[in-house]
Design a protein around this motif. Structure first.
Motif, PDB file in Angstrom:
ATOM      1  N   LEU A 285      64.004 -17.162  94.868  1.00  0.00           N
ATOM      2  CA  LEU A 285      63.572 -18.428  95.472  1.00  0.00           C
ATOM      3  C   LEU A 285      63.044 -18.191  96.886  1.00  0.00           C
ATOM      4  O   LEU A 285      63.465 -17.242  97.553  1.00  0.00           O
ATOM      5  CB  LEU A 285      64.756 -19.408  95.551  1.00  0.00           C
ATOM      6  N   ASN A 286      62.171 -19.069  97.314  1.00  0.00           N
ATOM      7  CA  ASN A 286      61.784 -19.104  98.718  1.00  0.00           C
ATOM      8  C   ASN A 286      62.960 -19.717  99.487  1.00  0.00           C
ATOM      9  O   ASN A 286      63.331 -20.865  99.258  1.00  0.00           O
ATOM     10  CB  ASN A 286      60.522 -19.958  98.873  1.00  0.00           C
ATOM     11  N   ALA A 287      63.565 -18.941 100.382  1.00  0.00           N
ATOM     12  CA  ALA A 287      64.806 -19.381 101.035  1.00  0.00           C
ATOM     13  C   ALA A 287      64.590 -20.555 101.981  1.00  0.00           C
ATOM     14  O   ALA A 287      65.538 -21.246 102.347  1.00  0.00           O
ATOM     15  CB  ALA A 287      65.424 -18.204 101.793  1.00  0.00           C
ATOM     16  N   LYS A 288      63.331 -20.792 102.346  1.00  0.00           N
ATOM     17  CA  LYS A 288      63.041 -21.907 103.262  1.00  0.00           C
ATOM     18  C   LYS A 288      62.774 -23.202 102.496  1.00  0.00           C
ATOM     19  O   LYS A 288      63.213 -24.268 102.902  1.00  0.00           O
ATOM     20  CB  LYS A 288      61.825 -21.531 104.114  1.00  0.00           C
ATOM     21  N   THR A 289      62.087 -23.065 101.355  1.00  0.00           N
ATOM     22  CA  THR A 289      61.635 -24.278 100.652  1.00  0.00           C
ATOM     23  C   THR A 289      62.382 -24.540  99.352  1.00  0.00           C
ATOM     24  O   THR A 289      62.339 -25.655  98.833  1.00  0.00           O
ATOM     25  CB  THR A 289      60.147 -24.141 100.296  1.00  0.00           C
ATOM     26  N   GLY A 290      63.028 -23.516  98.787  1.00  0.00           N
ATOM     27  CA  GLY A 290      63.673 -23.678  97.489  1.00  0.00           C
ATOM     28  C   GLY A 290      62.732 -23.525  96.318  1.00  0.00           C
ATOM     29  O   GLY A 290      63.137 -23.705  95.159  1.00  0.00           O
TER      30      GLY A 290
ATOM     31  N   GLN B 267      60.636 -21.701  93.431  1.00  0.00           N
ATOM     32  CA  GLN B 267      60.963 -20.519  92.625  1.00  0.00           C
ATOM     33  C   GLN B 267      59.818 -19.525  92.593  1.00  0.00           C
ATOM     34  O   GLN B 267      58.665 -19.902  92.374  1.00  0.00           O
ATOM     35  CB  GLN B 267      61.304 -20.959  91.196  1.00  0.00           C
ATOM     36  N   TYR B 268      60.155 -18.245  92.788  1.00  0.00           N
ATOM     37  CA  TYR B 268      59.170 -17.178  92.578  1.00  0.00           C
ATOM     38  C   TYR B 268      59.193 -16.719  91.130  1.00  0.00           C
ATOM     39  O   TYR B 268      58.170 -16.623  90.480  1.00  0.00           O
ATOM     40  CB  TYR B 268      59.479 -15.974  93.482  1.00  0.00           C
ATOM     41  N   TRP B 269      60.378 -16.378  90.643  1.00  0.00           N
ATOM     42  CA  TRP B 269      60.479 -15.896  89.262  1.00  0.00           C
ATOM     43  C   TRP B 269      61.925 -16.058  88.792  1.00  0.00           C
ATOM     44  O   TRP B 269      62.833 -16.263  89.588  1.00  0.00           O
ATOM     45  CB  TRP B 269      60.013 -14.451  89.113  1.00  0.00           C
ATOM     46  N   ARG B 270      62.100 -15.966  87.462  1.00  0.00           N
ATOM     47  CA  ARG B 270      63.440 -16.027  86.878  1.00  0.00           C
ATOM     48  C   ARG B 270      63.551 -14.976  85.773  1.00  0.00           C
ATOM     49  O   ARG B 270      62.671 -14.857  84.929  1.00  0.00           O
ATOM     50  CB  ARG B 270      63.699 -17.418  86.279  1.00  0.00           C
TER      51      ARG B 270
ATOM     52  N   LYS C 181      60.006  -7.972  93.411  1.00  0.00           N
ATOM     53  CA  LYS C 181      58.839  -8.824  93.649  1.00  0.00           C
ATOM     54  C   LYS C 181      58.461  -9.658  92.435  1.00  0.00           C
ATOM     55  O   LYS C 181      57.893 -10.730  92.567  1.00  0.00           O
ATOM     56  CB  LYS C 181      57.644  -7.969  94.092  1.00  0.00           C
ATOM     57  N   THR C 182      58.772  -9.143  91.240  1.00  0.00           N
ATOM     58  CA  THR C 182      58.296  -9.812  90.024  1.00  0.00           C
ATOM     59  C   THR C 182      59.398 -10.199  89.047  1.00  0.00           C
ATOM     60  O   THR C 182      59.182 -11.014  88.152  1.00  0.00           O
ATOM     61  CB  THR C 182      57.311  -8.890  89.265  1.00  0.00           C
ATOM     62  N   GLY C 183      60.563  -9.583  89.164  1.00  0.00           N
ATOM     63  CA  GLY C 183      61.630  -9.819  88.189  1.00  0.00           C
ATOM     64  C   GLY C 183      61.488  -9.006  86.927  1.00  0.00           C
ATOM     65  O   GLY C 183      62.277  -9.166  85.983  1.00  0.00           O
TER      66      GLY C 183
END
Lengths: 117, 580
Positions: B114-119, B121-124, B165-167
């Protein structure tokens, strides 16, 4: 069924109990053989084995209980969840008495195994 | 009326247009740009704004040097974003943060970036678990970080390396066999390119171990069993073949002394539970072992209690604290034990020495501690045995279970998530071992949790001065257990969830005053963290009740406590900051 299950998977473990046929609900009665009902022994919550036959947390009947996380199932009502975190009932295994022998009448009804997510 | 293909196409088109117009513009998906590699130097001296190890630093303090959120302004702390994991059961992992990127893990083997500032999601990553998996502890306590990789230990007993970076899966190694009750729940410890894990399975009759894997390619480098084999030092503390299935699981992350290059790892209960089924001291069960991370060699050890019979895992690794006590400063190991003893030990190059120990909750098991050796003196009336119901205090969940205590480098106090007034018991029974099935040495339905007569509380957040052995303050929870890890900050805050009222709380580190609380979606078993992005400090925690917090709640609801079994499940990441 005539086939004998030879797969050693724990997903084939079943629970058997003889109950008063008059206690069984309309869904459960046709799957029972002279009051004997069978269900998957694998808890639908986290896949633990359901090992206990114990007084229900809420009520006076004995029920099946998974001792891992305390889910309880009522075999009189299609193994409906009556306590705990389990998301769905145990899969039912229909039985019949054939030539005086208790045999499986049909494959499992419902999914065998724990939840995945 | 029939729908023509043209109509369908038009409907799909208009729907797609509508979706693209309505979609939230902030939604982003990986890969992560400009990811900061996690170097050895960064792990040894992490930036104040990051939380990259289980307890933030190798010494296991659970302390953040951030003080933007502090005792003066915490009343203005509000949620800034939340993220539902979509997963039930116990969410025990800290939200790990590396320069603005947050990684959380959930039960069932999911990792979410997750983006720690905005919440956003980058990947799961979702682990596909086997259908026949038996999850006694459906949980996970976090991913290890190293360079641009993450390491996930799974309940089907694999160690999986992901591209941070990608999961994407980089490698996947089977550690042991889940069909034999061997599984993993801990956050791996990464030291000098070695990914260390310890196995769970003490209730299945395993033989515990700590193993190290090459961070690059997943090659197994060493494996050290926590129960010595024939010919190894300590083997003579076992009888016959008991050692082969004697337990000693190692299911929590170790701590690391970078000066002496020593890893300290906590070791779990002996198996099966009743001690007369495995006579002897049973090294290294219920111990701390000091390991050389380059070879896995056991340098030395200290056994907290001998011939464990109470299911008292001592898996929570000791905090490494330079302690000023009795007019000198020494390298101490601090461990508030499941066995109800607050342990103060000294680490020397030769051995781990007992310094002091005292009961931090009520216990009827120990008559005292031998001052020279540190061996607790057991009252046999409260030691489980075969064929007889034996009760003991505290319960098998202990004075403090696996949830971590914290040490504030400012106050120099240790903050302990303790449980008081609980007792337990069972009747020991000799049962055959069937691989993959529970092997407790009693019937699972026989395990009891009782409340001491006259108890006015259960959970107790305690502040101890390890130098003097004095309790500085405590906060009692009259209607709840306390089953969550504690974090301390330089803002003189002590953060903890762990209660059945779903609260997340901040206490004054010096006085114990309750300064702030927030009701969340579920009960909190997870570890709070503090981090910073773009000059703003945040506090984060996962709320998601389950596993043993739930088990205790079930037991309390069945007793005459007036409590209900009604804590909802479902994981959510909560992030807080001071309202602007």
């Amino acid at each position: 069924m005539d086939a004998i299950v030879r797969d050693g998977s724990r997903l084939n473990e079943v629970l058997l109990v003889r109950l008063d046929p008059n206690e069984l609900d309309e869904t459960t009665r046709p799957r029972a053989a002279e009051g004997i009902v069978a269900y998957s022994a694998i808890c639908s919550h986290a896949g633990c084995p359901v090992t206990a036959w114990i007084k229900a947390s809420e009520g006076n009947d004995d029920v099946f209980k998974c001792m891992c996380h305390n889910s309880e199932y009522d075999p009189r009502r299609g193994a409906q969840v009556v306590f705990g975190p389990a998301p769905r009932r145990l899969a039912a295994l229909p039985l019949v008495i054939k030539d005086g022998v208790l045999v499986i009448a049909a494959p499992f009804i419902g999914k065998v195994g724990g939840q995945q997510g | 009326m029939s729908i023509t293909s043209t109509t369908i196409k038009q409907w799909l088109l208009s729907s797609a247009v509508a979706f693209s117009c309505l979609a939230a513009p902030a939604a982003i998906a990986g890969p992560i740009d400009n990811y900061s590699p996690v170097t050895p130097a960064r792990l040894e001296n992490p930036e104040p704004g990051n939380w990259m190890l289980y307890r933030r630093t190798y010494d296991g303090h659970g302390y953040s040097p951030l003080d933007q959120i502090n005792t003066a302004n915490v009343k203005s702390m509000v949620p800034v974003w939340t993220f539902a994991t979509g997963v039930v059961e116990g969410h025990e992992a800290p939200p790990l943060v590396n320069n603005g990127v947050m990684f959380i893990t959930t039960p069932m083997g999911q990792v979410i970036a997750l983006n720690a500032k905005t919440g956003d999601q980058y990947w799961r990553y979702k682990r596909e678990l086997p259908e026949d998996l038996f999850q006694l502890h459906p949980t996970n306590r976090g991913v290890g970080l190293w360079q641009d990789k993450l390491y996930l230990a799974t309940t089907d007993d694999h160690l999986v390396a992901l591209d941070a970076k990608t999961g994407k899966v980089l490698w996947d190694k089977k550690v042991q066999d889940y069909k034999k009750g061997q599984y993993l729940t801990l956050m791996p410890l990464v030291v000098d390119g070695k990914v260390m894990v310890g196995g769970s399975g003490g209730e299945f009759g395993v033989r515990g171990y700590v193993a190290a894997y090459d961070a690059e390619d997943g090659k197994e480098l060493w494996r050290t069993f926590t129960i010595p084999a024939e010919g190894e030092p300590g083997h003579d503390t076992w009888s016959g073949d008991d050692w082969k299935n004697g337990g000693g699981s190692a299911w929590m992350t170790g701590t690391y002394d970078k000066d002496t290059k020593t890893v300290y790892w906590g070791v779990g209960n002996a198996a099966p539970w009743p001690g007369n089924l495995h006579p002897g001291d049973n090294l290294y069960t219920s111990s701390v072992i000091a390991l050389d991370p380059s070879t896995g060699k056991i340098k030395t050890h200290f056994q907290y209690h001998q011939n464990d019979s109470w299911d008292w895992d001592e898996v929570d690794a000791p905090m490494l604290i330079d302690l000023q006590r009795d007019g000198r400063t020494f390298k101490s190991l601090i461990h508030p034990g499941r066995d109800a003893i607050f342990w103060v030990l000294e680490s020397t190059p030769e051995r781990i020495k007992y310094v002091n120990g005292w009961n931090f909750v009520h216990t009827d098991v120990w008559k005292g501690i031998e001052p020279e050796t540190g061996r607790p003196i057991v009252d046999p009336a409260h030691k489980p045995t075969l064929g007889k119901r034996v009760d003991f205090c505290p319960s098998l969940w202990g004075g403090k279970d696996w949830p971590s205590a914290a040490y504030s480098q400012k106050t120099r106090f240790v903050y302990v998530p303790a449980n008081e007034n609980f007792c337990g018991g069972f009747t020991g029974e000799k049962l055959p071992l069937v691989p993959g099935q529970l092997w407790l040495g009693t019937k699972a339905e026989d395990i009891g949790l009782t409340v001491r007569p006259g108890a006015d509380h259960f959970g107790e957040l305690q502040a101890w001065d390890p130098a003097s052995g004095k309790k500085v303050w405590s906060h009692n929870f009259p209607k709840s257990q306390l089953f969550g890890s504690v974090t301390a900050t330089a803002g003189d805050l002590v953060l903890v969830g762990g209660t059945n009222d779903r609260m997340f709380r901040a206490f004054h580190a010096k006085t114990g005053e309750l300064l702030w609380e927030q009701k969340t979606n579920s009960g909190i078993m997870g570890m709070p963290v503090a981090y910073e992005v773009d000059g703003t400090q945040y506090i984060a925690v996962q709320s998601g009740w389950g596993v043993d917090a739930q088990r205790i709640q079930d037991a309390l609801a069945k007793g005459n406590t007036g409590l209900e079994d009604n804590v909802p499940q479902g994981g959510v990441v909560w992030v807080f900051a001071i309202k602007k």
